[in-house]
Design an enzyme around this catalytic site. Structure first.
Site, short mmCIF file in Angstrom:
data_model
loop_
_atom_site.label_atom_id
_atom_site.label_comp_id
_atom_site.label_asym_id
_atom_site.label_seq_id
_atom_site.Cartn_x
_atom_site.Cartn_y
_atom_site.Cartn_z
N GLY A 1 40.79 42.60 39.88
CA GLY A 1 40.50 41.18 39.64
C GLY A 1 40.66 40.37 40.92
N ASP B 1 53.51 39.90 36.95
CA ASP B 1 53.19 41.34 37.01
C ASP B 1 54.39 42.20 36.62
OD1 ASP B 1 50.62 40.74 37.77
OD2 ASP B 1 50.99 41.00 39.91
N ARG C 1 48.26 43.07 27.85
CA ARG C 1 49.60 43.65 28.07
C ARG C 1 50.59 43.29 26.97
NH1 ARG C 1 49.93 43.15 34.71
NH2 ARG C 1 48.73 45.05 35.05
N SER D 1 47.23 30.22 38.58
CA SER D 1 46.68 31.51 39.01
C SER D 1 46.46 31.51 40.51
CB SER D 1 45.36 31.77 38.29
OG SER D 1 44.60 32.73 39.00
C1 S3P Z 1 47.32 38.14 42.12
C2 S3P Z 1 47.60 37.12 41.27
C3 S3P Z 1 48.04 37.32 39.88
C4 S3P Z 1 48.56 38.72 39.66
C5 S3P Z 1 47.65 39.76 40.24
C6 S3P Z 1 47.49 39.55 41.73
C7 S3P Z 1 46.86 37.83 43.48
O1 S3P Z 1 46.94 37.10 39.02
O2 S3P Z 1 48.73 38.95 38.28
O3 S3P Z 1 48.17 41.06 40.01
O4 S3P Z 1 46.87 38.72 44.35
O5 S3P Z 1 46.49 36.68 43.71
P1 S3P Z 1 46.52 35.60 38.56
O6 S3P Z 1 46.16 34.86 39.76
O7 S3P Z 1 45.35 35.82 37.65
O8 S3P Z 1 47.70 35.06 37.85
#
Ligand code: S3P
Length: 447
Positions: free
Chosen positions: A93, A313, A344, A166
């Site tokens: 993601g 996480d 989750r 986020s």
């Molecule tokens: C991340 C942000 C978090 C985290 C993901 C990594 C990042 O997600 O859960 O594992 O590297 O910016 P969200 O931004 O969707 O909360």
């Protein structure tokens, strides 16, 4: 390969964990945006970060990887070339969302796709702000699911108030902001991890921060700099809980990231009764230090509100800690967990129940009644690395054998995890203290 796990003695060891996943992604992207060469050490050679690395290559950025954890990135000032094929973001993601921000500022169209899990994850959160800036992003699956077609172009700065805390959204908008005309700001409801802000500053970009608002000026570019990625505290989390929940255990994690927007797990474990000490040694953009932890019979706690983004996480492994703690632990305000690599909350509830733990599931959280002995079970990762690792740790406390199936997904964030698990739990002479250096604990040898 299935993992077979048995009840283990308290940990007594010292180890290092592989590079931070969030920071590894950003290090390649920021180096690519600079005009010059950057050496990145401690890079996480996990599949997620390799997806980002390959994506940057397909955008015309020259990269060398002399060994799995070292990258030399020849930045081109962020003037990417149109890739000659679709960009595969794998399971990541972070790759898809941050890259959307960078691609929003390019003068070509690109198409981003991912695996079955990523294809189910919501993208409206980045499509909305990037569209407001002037990009055209079309999700191919309704309502807002990947693949994404990103048509970039000239961007205008926005003052974006994000509905979600986020870091991926914040980072996508800030990266697009580097290409925009004017000053782009993002305000989030609660502070999410601030690696993008810190690393932009380390790479010489001026970042204004005021409370929950962060701004960058269009046209700024990172300067080429070398960078060392700290160990991932989210990977350390599995060992921290394995030690914290075991009276008599003693664990030290060296060279680990201590960014305060990521170390919420230490506060939670302290509240639960573990003895935790932190030492910060270095701060080159990102704080790096050592965590020392001694185990105890844990007690229940509440994890909610502002603390959630800081432990987002770690909630799967903290749910395992809750199952091992006396009393009822409540996790609330964590609906975001439903849109991670798998749902989750549902996965944790199901797997803990299989191990004999009473769990009540709410739309945004869980109530876990801990303290009874866990029983071994056969559990699937559901394609989610953190579910696999969290329940492997649960297996160390269970009566009977625990089998985790579908473990390949762990290579996204922690290649070699199962090897380390076997080594740290192997029987040793009383009082023998095991020390594992990263080179020994990496799945692939360094040259
Ligand atoms: C991340 C942000 C978090 C985290 C993901 C990594 C990042 O997600 O859960 O594992 O590297 O910016 P969200 O931004 O969707 O909360």
């Amino acid at each position: 390969m299935d993992w077979k796990i048995k009840k283990a003695l308290p940990l007594n060891c010292e180890l290092e964990v592989p590079g931070d996943k969030s920071i590894s992604h950003r290090s390649v992207m920021l180096a690519a945006l600079s005009r010059g060469s950057c050496v990145i050490r401690g890079f996480l050679p996990g599949e997620d970060c390799l997806s980002t690395m390959e994506a940057m290559r397909s955008l015309g950025v020259a990269l060398e990887q002399p060994n799995p954890t070292t990258l030399i990135v020849y930045g081109n000032g962020g003037e990417f070339k149109k890739p000659n094929k679709d960009i595969d973001c794998g399971n990541s993601g972070t790759t898809m969302r941050l890259l959307s921000g960078l691609l929003a500022g390019q003068s070509f169209e690109s198409r981003l796709f991912g695996d079955a899990s990523l294809s189910k994850r919501p993208m409206k959160r980045v499509i909305d702000p990037l569209s407001k800036m002037g990009a055209r992003i079309v999700p191919e699956n309704s309502p807002d699911r990947p693949p994404l077609r990103v048509q970039g172009g000239p961007l205008k700065a926005i003052d974006y108030v994000s509905p979600v805390a986020s870091a991926q959204v914040k980072s996508a908008v800030l990266l697009a902001g580097l290409y925009a005309d004017g000053t782009t700001s993002v305000t989030e409801p609660t502070l999410s991890r601030d690696h993008t802000e810190r690393m932009l500053e380390y790479f010489g970009v001026r970042v204004e921060r005021e409370g929950l608002k962060v701004s960058v000026k269009g046209g700024s570019r990172p300067q080429p700099r070398d960078f060392r990625v700290p160990g991932d505290v989210s990977s350390a989390a599995f060992w921290l809980v394995a030690a914290a929940a075991s009276p008599g255990a003693h664990l030290r994690v060296n060279h680990v990231g201590m960014n305060p927007s990521r170390t919420g797990i230490l506060a939670v474990l302290t509240r639960m009764g573990a003895r935790v000490r932190e030492f910060e040694f270095q701060n080159e953009g990102e704080p790096i230090g050592t965590i020392d932890i001694e185990g105890a019979q844990l007690k229940a706690t509440r994890i909610e509100g502002k603390e959630i983004p800081n432990v987002i996480d770690e909630l799967p492994i903290l749910a395992v800690a809750a199952a091992l703690a006396n009393g009822v632990t409540v996790i609330a305000d964590a609906a975001e967990l439903r849109v991670k690599e798998t749902d989750r909350l549902a996965a944790i509830a199901h797997h803990l129940r299989e191990m004999g733990v009473p769990v009540v599931e709410f739309p945004d959280g869980l109530e876990i009644t801990g303290g009874a002995t866990l029983k071994g079970a056969k559990l699937d990762s559901l394609g989610d690395h953190r579910i696999a690792m969290a329940f492997a740790v649960a297996g160390l406390f269970a009566q009977g054998e625990t089998v985790i199936t579908g473990t390949d997904c762990v290579n996204t964030s922690y290649p070699g995890f199962y090897d380390i698990l076997q080594r740290v739990t192997a029987e040793r002479a009383v009082g023998e203290h095991l020390v594992l250096k990263l080179e020994e604990s990496a799945s692939e040898p360094l040259e």
